[in-house]
Write a protein that holds these residues in place. Sequence first.
Motif, PDB file in Angstrom:
ATOM      1  N   GLN A  27     111.079 -57.776 -19.449  1.00 52.41           N
ATOM      2  CA  GLN A  27     109.716 -57.325 -19.743  1.00 52.41           C
ATOM      3  C   GLN A  27     109.693 -55.841 -20.090  1.00 52.41           C
ATOM      4  O   GLN A  27     108.952 -55.412 -20.980  1.00 52.41           O
ATOM      5  N   THR A  86      96.154 -54.930 -25.902  1.00 50.75           N
ATOM      6  CA  THR A  86      97.286 -55.073 -26.823  1.00 50.75           C
ATOM      7  C   THR A  86      96.845 -55.132 -28.282  1.00 50.75           C
ATOM      8  O   THR A  86      97.654 -54.850 -29.174  1.00 50.75           O
ATOM      9  N   TYR A  88     106.787 -57.318 -30.192  1.00 48.96           N
ATOM     10  CA  TYR A  88     106.228 -57.824 -28.931  1.00 48.96           C
ATOM     11  C   TYR A  88     104.719 -57.608 -28.883  1.00 48.96           C
ATOM     12  O   TYR A  88     103.960 -58.498 -28.476  1.00 48.96           O
ATOM     13  N   TYR A  89     104.271 -56.424 -29.308  1.00 50.74           N
ATOM     14  CA  TYR A  89     102.844 -56.117 -29.260  1.00 50.74           C
ATOM     15  C   TYR A  89     102.072 -56.967 -30.262  1.00 50.74           C
ATOM     16  O   TYR A  89     100.923 -57.361 -30.000  1.00 50.74           O
ATOM     17  N   ARG A 142     108.910 -53.944 -24.205  1.00 52.51           N
ATOM     18  CA  ARG A 142     107.902 -52.930 -24.532  1.00 52.51           C
ATOM     19  C   ARG A 142     108.409 -51.899 -25.548  1.00 52.51           C
ATOM     20  O   ARG A 142     107.614 -51.109 -26.062  1.00 52.51           O
ATOM     21  N   GLU A 180     101.797 -60.452 -28.547  1.00 53.02           N
ATOM     22  CA  GLU A 180     100.848 -60.421 -27.436  1.00 53.02           C
ATOM     23  C   GLU A 180      99.411 -60.250 -27.934  1.00 53.02           C
ATOM     24  O   GLU A 180      98.480 -60.859 -27.392  1.00 53.02           O
ATOM     25  N   SER A 233     106.413 -62.516 -20.097  1.00 56.95           N
ATOM     26  CA  SER A 233     106.008 -62.431 -18.690  1.00 56.95           C
ATOM     27  C   SER A 233     106.688 -63.480 -17.825  1.00 56.95           C
ATOM     28  O   SER A 233     106.733 -63.340 -16.594  1.00 56.95           O
ATOM     29  N   ASP A 261      91.195 -57.230 -25.271  1.00 60.38           N
ATOM     30  CA  ASP A 261      92.524 -56.995 -24.707  1.00 60.38           C
ATOM     31  C   ASP A 261      93.138 -55.726 -25.306  1.00 60.38           C
ATOM     32  O   ASP A 261      93.040 -55.474 -26.511  1.00 60.38           O
ATOM     33  N   PRO A 298     106.197 -66.626 -23.483  1.00 58.73           N
ATOM     34  CA  PRO A 298     105.775 -65.274 -23.095  1.00 58.73           C
ATOM     35  C   PRO A 298     106.867 -64.539 -22.329  1.00 58.73           C
ATOM     36  O   PRO A 298     107.553 -65.122 -21.484  1.00 58.73           O
ATOM     37  N   ARG A 330      98.249 -63.601 -29.205  1.00 57.12           N
ATOM     38  CA  ARG A 330      97.885 -64.509 -28.107  1.00 57.12           C
ATOM     39  C   ARG A 330      96.536 -64.132 -27.512  1.00 57.12           C
ATOM     40  O   ARG A 330      95.745 -65.003 -27.139  1.00 57.12           O
TER      41      ARG A 330
END
Length: 249
Positions: free
Chosen positions: A194, A221, A203-204, A198, A207, A187, A219, A185, A210
């Motif tokens: 990080q 995302t 990346y989206y 974005r 995420e 994060s 969520d 991740p 996940r």
Amino acid sequence: MLRHTSLFLGYELRFLLRNPVWPLFGIIQPVMYLLFFAPLLGSTTQSGSMPEVLAMFTPGSMMMIALFGSLFGGFGLINETRNGVLERLAVSPAWPPAIILGRAAKDMLVLVVQAILVMGIAMIMGLRITLPAFLLMLGLMALTGLFAATLSYGLALALRDENGMSQLVQFFAMPLTLIAGLFLPVSLGPDWLQTLARFNPLYYGVEAGRALFRDDLGDSTIPVAFGLLAVLSLITITWSMRSLRKMAG
């Protein structure tokens, strides 16, 4: 429109069935990561259990298939352009966008099958996922594949050179995968990483995957990933179709 697209889809699938082993090779690397790399990541999750590790790691492996499996689809288009096949198809009575849409639909179907196989192996290893999350993940994979495939076709029609396209794809693919947090991740990284992530659409997707594997269907995302990839797919589809029309004169 649908008839012509289905005809090109059928043609692509028949060609694929003559060499069915190649799509299977596409999942070897992600499966190896699942088998040999995921067990090393117990310390990166809260409980350290294998189901939690797989819920964190499997979406990244699947996005690796979607990206690398689809980004190289344009190389076949370059070969058909050089041989004059694509020009003849482009000026035929067939609906021109169906040439692109049929190929993209084939890529999406292959990705869905590959995703089912990878998730099946992950479930054997201990992954737990609900049916709604499973189906949404398949949709996310298909949409990611549509974006990557049509981007590849647009590049192929614009460059028409395997060497140039190979260098360009390799140049962008590696940073995209690293900044997307496919293996770990984002994060866990510094703030600047990080922030940079974005600006990466992949990346989206990771995420959102996940979140789905955690069964967190609320969520934020998830709708962001679907919306962003849908918009990007529309842009790349339009670009590749215009490139095809331009080639046909």
